[in-house]
Motif scaffolding. Structure first.
Motif, PDB file in Angstrom:
ATOM      1  N   PHE A 150       1.029  39.997 -78.578  1.00  0.00           N
ATOM      2  CA  PHE A 150       1.819  41.048 -79.218  1.00  0.00           C
ATOM      3  C   PHE A 150       3.279  40.835 -78.877  1.00  0.00           C
ATOM      4  CE2 PHE A 150       3.809  45.138 -79.926  1.00  0.00           C
ATOM      5  CZ  PHE A 150       3.320  45.437 -81.185  1.00  0.00           C
ATOM      6  N   VAL A 151       4.128  40.906 -79.898  1.00  0.00           N
ATOM      7  CA  VAL A 151       5.569  40.725 -79.732  1.00  0.00           C
ATOM      8  C   VAL A 151       6.218  42.105 -79.741  1.00  0.00           C
ATOM      9  CG1 VAL A 151       7.659  39.724 -80.708  1.00  0.00           C
ATOM     10  CG2 VAL A 151       5.496  38.474 -80.846  1.00  0.00           C
ATOM     11  N   PHE A 152       6.924  42.430 -78.658  1.00  0.00           N
ATOM     12  CA  PHE A 152       7.523  43.752 -78.521  1.00  0.00           C
ATOM     13  C   PHE A 152       8.958  43.820 -79.028  1.00  0.00           C
ATOM     14  CE2 PHE A 152       4.112  43.808 -75.408  1.00  0.00           C
ATOM     15  CZ  PHE A 152       3.527  45.038 -75.674  1.00  0.00           C
ATOM     16  N   ALA A 153       9.753  42.799 -78.768  1.00  0.00           N
ATOM     17  CA  ALA A 153      11.165  42.869 -79.135  1.00  0.00           C
ATOM     18  C   ALA A 153      11.741  41.469 -79.276  1.00  0.00           C
ATOM     19  CB  ALA A 153      11.954  43.651 -78.088  1.00  0.00           C
ATOM     20  N   LEU A 154      12.806  41.382 -80.078  1.00  0.00           N
ATOM     21  CA  LEU A 154      13.524  40.120 -80.292  1.00  0.00           C
ATOM     22  C   LEU A 154      15.021  40.420 -80.342  1.00  0.00           C
ATOM     23  CD1 LEU A 154      10.907  40.248 -82.448  1.00  0.00           C
ATOM     24  CD2 LEU A 154      11.575  37.887 -82.796  1.00  0.00           C
ATOM     25  N   TRP A 155      15.822  39.409 -80.060  1.00  0.00           N
ATOM     26  CA  TRP A 155      17.248  39.518 -80.290  1.00  0.00           C
ATOM     27  C   TRP A 155      17.512  39.503 -81.805  1.00  0.00           C
ATOM     28  CZ3 TRP A 155      20.303  40.879 -76.473  1.00  0.00           C
ATOM     29  CH2 TRP A 155      20.095  40.419 -75.171  1.00  0.00           C
ATOM     30  N   ALA A 156      18.359  40.398 -82.269  1.00  0.00           N
ATOM     31  CA  ALA A 156      18.711  40.431 -83.690  1.00  0.00           C
ATOM     32  C   ALA A 156      20.055  41.115 -83.848  1.00  0.00           C
ATOM     33  CB  ALA A 156      17.642  41.152 -84.514  1.00  0.00           C
ATOM     34  N   GLY A 157      20.697  40.843 -84.973  1.00  0.00           N
ATOM     35  CA  GLY A 157      21.965  41.490 -85.289  1.00  0.00           C
ATOM     36  C   GLY A 157      22.158  41.526 -86.792  1.00  0.00           C
ATOM     37  N   ARG A 158      23.099  42.318 -87.231  1.00  0.00           N
ATOM     38  CA  ARG A 158      23.407  42.367 -88.654  1.00  0.00           C
ATOM     39  C   ARG A 158      24.117  41.082 -89.062  1.00  0.00           C
ATOM     40  NH1 ARG A 158      25.100  47.866 -91.066  1.00  0.00           N
ATOM     41  NH2 ARG A 158      26.809  46.566 -91.792  1.00  0.00           N
ATOM     42  N   ALA A 159      23.740  40.576 -90.232  1.00  0.00           N
ATOM     43  CA  ALA A 159      24.317  39.317 -90.697  1.00  0.00           C
ATOM     44  C   ALA A 159      25.834  39.405 -90.806  1.00  0.00           C
ATOM     45  CB  ALA A 159      23.701  38.936 -92.049  1.00  0.00           C
ATOM     46  N   ASP A 160      26.348  40.573 -91.212  1.00  0.00           N
ATOM     47  CA  ASP A 160      27.793  40.698 -91.383  1.00  0.00           C
ATOM     48  C   ASP A 160      28.532  40.786 -90.054  1.00  0.00           C
ATOM     49  OD1 ASP A 160      26.843  43.180 -90.723  1.00  0.00           O
ATOM     50  OD2 ASP A 160      27.958  44.278 -92.244  1.00  0.00           O
ATOM     51  N   ARG A 161      27.815  41.017 -88.930  1.00  0.00           N
ATOM     52  CA  ARG A 161      28.442  41.042 -87.618  1.00  0.00           C
ATOM     53  C   ARG A 161      28.327  39.696 -86.921  1.00  0.00           C
ATOM     54  NH1 ARG A 161      29.877  45.989 -85.450  1.00  0.00           N
ATOM     55  NH2 ARG A 161      30.936  44.605 -83.965  1.00  0.00           N
TER      56      ARG A 161
END
Length: 265
Positions: A170-181
């Motif tokens: 089970f995957v709980f969290a990942l690094w992510a950001g808005r493409a425009d940022r």
């Protein structure tokens, strides 16, 4: 960044070896997701469920918080048998675990039975544990101490239940950001986060010693937590499990207007 112990190896290098003029915020998983969604921060550890809820996100490949067995820090704690649960208090800091709880209850008890269960946000501040509810979702560092602090309860490990149901991590969290940022800095960002994870994993004895003093838990117990309960690599198995989780969440009506995951390259 998520303040819980399970995330510490991912941000350890960022904090101990700051990269340039970078500012950090520590908060809950749900709040971290909100800050990313509204553009208040460039990148954050986003709960897995929000990858398909928030439009315009780009996820960082190769890194995640996941578990292939008992995770110990994501629990459904109950005083009644699983089949008799009528009401559940939900930790407002959590989103993936809340969605996972609904899915597991639906798969175990049936969807008609699920509709009869009352789900309420758990109240903040001092209160009696499980007050007014048969069960409660408990995540993060408090979950690691439940078996020591609460008597007469059954702690159902949600990652272990998922593993048994689908045979996948089970995957709980990942690094992510808005493409425009994130803009055109994807490669540099991936490299920065990979180096931070490497620093964190190489510093586990220091992380364990620090956390043991903070949480009042034995160092061997926390060392074993990192050794057997968690892993931080997002490979083919994790991507497949993530897609399975998202598919079930959509099927259960837990995601409106599902988004396709975009990956930084």
């Amino acid at each position: 960044m998520i303040r819980f112990l399970n995330a510490r190896p991912l941000w350890w290098g960022l904090v101990r070896e700051p990269a340039g003029d970078v500012e950090y915020q520590f908060t809950s998983p749900a709040r971290c997701s909100d800050l990313v969604a509204d553009g208040s921060v460039d990148v954050g550890l986003v709960p897995a469920i929000d990858l398909v809820r928030i439009p315009g996100l780009m996820a960082v490949p190769g890194i995640c918080i996941a578990s292939r067995a008992e995770v110990r820090s994501v629990l459904l704690v109950t005083r009644v048998p699983f089949e008799e649960i009528q009401s559940v208090a939900l930790d407002p800091a959590s989103r993936s675990s809340v969605a996972l709880t609904r899915i597991l209850l639906g798969e175990r008890l049936g969807r008609d039975r699920l509709e009869a269960i009352r789900f309420d946000p758990a109240e903040h501040g001092p209160r009696n544990f499980l007050e007014g509810h048969d069960a409660e979702v408990v995540i993060g560092d408090p979950a690691l101490k439940v078996r020591q602090t609460e008597s007469g309860v059954t702690a159902i490990d949600l990652a272990a239940e998922w593993n048994r149901m689908v045979g996948e991590p089970f995957v709980f969290a990942l690094w992510a950001g808005r493409a425009d940022r994130i803009g055109e800095n994807g490669t540099d960002l991936i490299d920065l986060l990979m180096r931070s994870r490497a620093k964190g994993l190489a510093s586990l004895p220091e992380i364990v010693a620090e956390a043991a003093a903070e949480l009042g838990l034995p160092e061997p117990e926390l060392a074993e937590y990192f050794d057997s309960a968690l892993h931080y690599d997002l490979g083919a198995d994790e991507r497949r499990a993530l897609a399975r989780f998202h598919s079930l969440a959509i099927e259960y009506g837990l995601v409106e207007n599902p988004q396709e995951i975009e990956w930084l390259s």
